[in-house]
Motif scaffolding. Structure first.
Motif, PDB file in Angstrom:
ATOM      1  N   PHE A  62      -3.091 -12.605 -14.059  1.00 46.25           N
ATOM      2  CA  PHE A  62      -2.808 -14.037 -14.095  1.00 46.25           C
ATOM      3  C   PHE A  62      -2.618 -14.628 -12.697  1.00 46.25           C
ATOM      4  O   PHE A  62      -2.526 -15.843 -12.538  1.00 46.25           O
ATOM      5  N   LYS A  63      -2.549 -13.768 -11.697  1.00 57.14           N
ATOM      6  CA  LYS A  63      -2.424 -14.245 -10.315  1.00 57.14           C
ATOM      7  C   LYS A  63      -3.756 -14.203  -9.562  1.00 57.14           C
ATOM      8  O   LYS A  63      -3.839 -14.648  -8.414  1.00 57.14           O
ATOM      9  N   ASN A  64      -4.789 -13.659 -10.200  1.00 61.71           N
ATOM     10  CA  ASN A  64      -6.094 -13.575  -9.548  1.00 61.71           C
ATOM     11  C   ASN A  64      -6.573 -14.967  -9.130  1.00 61.71           C
ATOM     12  O   ASN A  64      -6.628 -15.887  -9.945  1.00 61.71           O
ATOM     13  N   GLY A  65      -6.916 -15.111  -7.869  1.00 64.77           N
ATOM     14  CA  GLY A  65      -7.378 -16.393  -7.351  1.00 64.77           C
ATOM     15  C   GLY A  65      -6.268 -17.309  -6.880  1.00 64.77           C
ATOM     16  O   GLY A  65      -6.539 -18.353  -6.287  1.00 64.77           O
ATOM     17  N   TYR A  66      -5.012 -16.936  -7.165  1.00 64.54           N
ATOM     18  CA  TYR A  66      -3.875 -17.790  -6.803  1.00 64.54           C
ATOM     19  C   TYR A  66      -2.896 -17.106  -5.854  1.00 64.54           C
ATOM     20  O   TYR A  66      -1.976 -17.737  -5.348  1.00 64.54           O
ATOM     21  N   SER A  67      -3.048 -15.808  -5.657  1.00 63.53           N
ATOM     22  CA  SER A  67      -2.140 -15.033  -4.826  1.00 63.53           C
ATOM     23  C   SER A  67      -2.899 -13.811  -4.322  1.00 63.53           C
ATOM     24  O   SER A  67      -3.820 -13.334  -4.979  1.00 63.53           O
ATOM     25  N   TYR A  68      -2.512 -13.308  -3.150  1.00 60.92           N
ATOM     26  CA  TYR A  68      -3.174 -12.155  -2.536  1.00 60.92           C
ATOM     27  C   TYR A  68      -2.543 -10.875  -3.059  1.00 60.92           C
ATOM     28  O   TYR A  68      -1.342 -10.659  -2.896  1.00 60.92           O
ATOM     29  N   HIS A  69      -3.341 -10.012  -3.695  1.00 60.47           N
ATOM     30  CA  HIS A  69      -2.840  -8.736  -4.205  1.00 60.47           C
ATOM     31  C   HIS A  69      -2.826  -7.724  -3.058  1.00 60.47           C
ATOM     32  O   HIS A  69      -3.864  -7.290  -2.578  1.00 60.47           O
ATOM     33  N   PHE A  70      -1.625  -7.369  -2.627  1.00 60.16           N
ATOM     34  CA  PHE A  70      -1.429  -6.473  -1.482  1.00 60.16           C
ATOM     35  C   PHE A  70      -0.362  -5.455  -1.864  1.00 60.16           C
ATOM     36  O   PHE A  70       0.803  -5.797  -2.042  1.00 60.16           O
ATOM     37  N   LYS A  71      -0.750  -4.201  -2.026  1.00 59.55           N
ATOM     38  CA  LYS A  71       0.130  -3.187  -2.617  1.00 59.55           C
ATOM     39  C   LYS A  71       1.211  -2.623  -1.697  1.00 59.55           C
ATOM     40  O   LYS A  71       2.328  -2.360  -2.141  1.00 59.55           O
ATOM     41  N   PRO A  72       0.942  -2.387  -0.403  1.00 56.26           N
ATOM     42  CA  PRO A  72       1.939  -1.682   0.425  1.00 56.26           C
ATOM     43  C   PRO A  72       3.272  -2.418   0.540  1.00 56.26           C
ATOM     44  O   PRO A  72       3.339  -3.646   0.480  1.00 56.26           O
ATOM     45  N   GLU A  73       4.335  -1.638   0.713  1.00 53.25           N
ATOM     46  CA  GLU A  73       5.664  -2.209   0.934  1.00 53.25           C
ATOM     47  C   GLU A  73       5.741  -2.834   2.324  1.00 53.25           C
ATOM     48  O   GLU A  73       5.152  -2.335   3.277  1.00 53.25           O
ATOM     49  N   LEU A  74       6.490  -3.930   2.427  1.00 53.86           N
ATOM     50  CA  LEU A  74       6.643  -4.630   3.698  1.00 53.86           C
ATOM     51  C   LEU A  74       8.123  -4.726   4.061  1.00 53.86           C
ATOM     52  O   LEU A  74       8.974  -4.921   3.187  1.00 53.86           O
ATOM     53  N   ASP A  75       8.414  -4.618   5.342  1.00 54.67           N
ATOM     54  CA  ASP A  75       9.774  -4.767   5.852  1.00 54.67           C
ATOM     55  C   ASP A  75      10.032  -6.254   6.084  1.00 54.67           C
ATOM     56  O   ASP A  75       9.681  -6.809   7.130  1.00 54.67           O
ATOM     57  N   VAL A  76      10.622  -6.904   5.077  1.00 58.84           N
ATOM     58  CA  VAL A  76      10.823  -8.355   5.117  1.00 58.84           C
ATOM     59  C   VAL A  76      11.802  -8.751   6.225  1.00 58.84           C
ATOM     60  O   VAL A  76      11.634  -9.796   6.869  1.00 58.84           O
ATOM     61  N   ASP A  77      12.819  -7.927   6.472  1.00 59.44           N
ATOM     62  CA  ASP A  77      13.779  -8.231   7.546  1.00 59.44           C
ATOM     63  C   ASP A  77      13.080  -8.285   8.900  1.00 59.44           C
ATOM     64  O   ASP A  77      13.341  -9.188   9.707  1.00 59.44           O
ATOM     65  N   GLN A  78      12.186  -7.341   9.132  1.00 56.56           N
ATOM     66  CA  GLN A  78      11.452  -7.311  10.397  1.00 56.56           C
ATOM     67  C   GLN A  78      10.502  -8.515  10.507  1.00 56.56           C
ATOM     68  O   GLN A  78      10.368  -9.123  11.566  1.00 56.56           O
ATOM     69  N   ILE A  79       9.873  -8.850   9.391  1.00 56.62           N
ATOM     70  CA  ILE A  79       8.983 -10.019   9.375  1.00 56.62           C
ATOM     71  C   ILE A  79       9.757 -11.284   9.724  1.00 56.62           C
ATOM     72  O   ILE A  79       9.291 -12.132  10.505  1.00 56.62           O
ATOM     73  N   ASN A  80      10.956 -11.431   9.165  1.00 57.48           N
ATOM     74  CA  ASN A  80      11.738 -12.643   9.431  1.00 57.48           C
ATOM     75  C   ASN A  80      12.258 -12.702  10.872  1.00 57.48           C
ATOM     76  O   ASN A  80      12.488 -13.787  11.406  1.00 57.48           O
ATOM     77  N   LYS A  81      12.408 -11.552  11.504  1.00 55.26           N
ATOM     78  CA  LYS A  81      12.734 -11.550  12.936  1.00 55.26           C
ATOM     79  C   LYS A  81      11.557 -12.109  13.732  1.00 55.26           C
ATOM     80  O   LYS A  81      11.736 -12.862  14.701  1.00 55.26           O
TER      81      LYS A  81
END
Length: 243
Positions: A115-134
């Protein structure tokens, strides 16, 4: 005009010879209904496949019954485009140049979801959100974003004032929000691609700063797919409106 659209089946906002665009469809509808040649100017371009929950455009015409025109346009337009509201503004107002801020959202999901196809990017790997926000905090203190701009872009300068940049995680759904006074061509998708590299640990915060300093697009991350990107909101000074 306050317009929303699903960009999947369009070659972007701006009229071009090699594909159907949102601007072309809206102009065609307006011209048919008002029985005069109407040209519209958008707050900015969106690329092929990019969506908008709020795009703003202006046009010149004789006195209008705006509510009736909204109804007629929505009856006439492709189902992927909706006109939400039409407002009268001062004669000299430009949708492109008068905007005080623009906000983009980028959606990313980790779990497979049809239901997200075409509306959101399907990206499986885990991301370090704290590092991204820095890294987002670094972006907010920066001015020159040439490293995130498409090459051969004809602009006077590459400076943008970033008002907000944050990355949020809810369950397996990621949302990146960025607001600025202006954006460069391809900038948001390049920013997201580079932040993903930070979240994966491929790019350190020190490397991220060096990328910003380089003014070199080839040093930044890849442009993420268009399907996750939305022009979310365009804000104007209140004194431009007549109703």
């Amino acid at each position: 005009m306050d317009i929303s659209y699903k960009g999947t089946n369009f070659n972007g906002w701006q009229i071009q010879p090699n594909g159907v665009t949102i601007q072309e469809e809206v102009e065609k509808a307006l011209s048919t209904i008002l029985q005069e040649e109407i040209a519209i100017v958008g707050s900015g371009r969106t690329d092929a496949g990019v969506h908008a929950t709020q795009q703003i455009a202006h046009f010149d015409a004789d006195e209008l019954a705006t509510e009736k025109l909204v109804f007629k346009l929505n009856s006439f337009l492709n189902e992927d485009i909706s006109v939400n509201k039409i407002s009268h503004v001062k004669d000299d107002v430009s949708a492109r140049f008068e905007a005080s801020s623009r906000t983009y959202h980028y959606h990313l999901h980790q779990d497979k979801n049809p239901f997200k196809n075409g509306y959101s990017y399907h990206f499986k790997p885990e991301l370090d959100v704290d590092q991204i926000n820095k890294a987002c905090e670094i972006i907010k203190d920066w001015q020159n974003f040439e490293c995130f701009s498409k090459v051969h872009t004809e602009v006077n300068h590459f400076n943008c004032e970033i008002f907000e940049a944050k990355w949020m995680l809810e369950s397996t759904n990621h949302l990146f929000v960025i607001s600025a006074n202006r954006f460069l061509r391809g900038m948001v998708r390049a920013v997201v691609g580079t932040l993903i590299d930070v979240g994966l640990g491929k790019t350190s915060l020190e490397d991220f700063i060096e990328i910003l300093k380089s003014n070199d697009r080839s040093k930044a991350g890849r442009a993420v797919p268009a399907e996750g990107l939305y022009l979310h909101e365009v804000v104007y000074p209140k004194d431009i409106y007549l109703n």
